[in-house]
Design a protein around this motif. Sequence first.
Motif, short mmCIF file in Angstrom:
data_model
loop_
_atom_site.label_atom_id
_atom_site.label_comp_id
_atom_site.label_asym_id
_atom_site.label_seq_id
_atom_site.Cartn_x
_atom_site.Cartn_y
_atom_site.Cartn_z
N LYS A 159 0.90 -1.17 -0.12
CA LYS A 159 0.10 0.01 -0.06
C LYS A 159 0.85 1.37 -0.12
N ASP A 169 -5.91 5.15 -6.87
CA ASP A 169 -6.65 5.83 -5.72
C ASP A 169 -6.18 4.87 -4.60
N ALA A 171 -7.35 4.72 -1.48
CA ALA A 171 -8.21 4.05 -0.69
C ALA A 171 -9.01 2.64 -1.34
N LYS A 172 -9.15 2.78 -2.72
CA LYS A 172 -9.59 1.68 -3.43
C LYS A 172 -8.53 0.69 -3.71
N THR A 175 -8.57 -1.53 -0.23
CA THR A 175 -9.74 -2.17 -0.29
C THR A 175 -9.61 -3.61 -1.07
#
Length: 228
Positions: A159, A169, A171-172, A175
């Motif tokens: 990450k 992105d 955050a995406k 996830t």
Amino acid sequence: MTRLQGSNQNRTVLVIGTLIAIALIALALFAARGKSAQQTNAASFNLAGQPVAGQADAPVTLVVFEDFKCPNCKRFEEEFMPELRSKYIDTGKAKVVSLNFPFLAESARLPVDDSKFAAQAVECAYVQGGSEAYDRLKQIIFRAQGSESEVWATKSRLKDLAGSVEGIDPAKFATCLDNDETAAAVEADKQQAEKAGVNGTPSVYVNGKLVQSYDAATVGAAIDAAAQ
């Protein structure tokens, strides 16, 4: 009698010689057919939906299987790929399709399969930003490569590495990685590798034919031969 016996001997020698000649011709034909079959024997890959570098209509296709924990893959990407890109990819002579073959963490029996996590990470990048995002993150992960005998490509580390990649992105991406959303895509790549008999990385195929060495000169020669 002597002449007749001699004539029979000559006929016997002639018959034996003819049979030997026929046998040699048959062996030559068999060898030629075997060689021809070997030369045309090429692996077949499903490349739909895979990240591609280069022009889609390039006449020669390179399929490259890699593991992000593999030191030789890092060398291939950093030492040999720049030359191949400038000479073949950027000129439209060939395109490169990247597939994952994560096996080193499992082979080393590491507590975390970070080979698989790294592969899932680039696939998450591909989902968001296509081939360009895939390639950017791939190069970053290889630059950050740690020991193949230690866990370093954790989800947390991946990450961080993806945080600065254009087209992703954060955050995406987080996830996607946390939920193992691309695990099936990675497994599909691995199954293609196993079906083709891949037993190490990097494994480079040029129009379906395995190249015996991954250096720029050998791969380039294979591209030139395939383009003829």
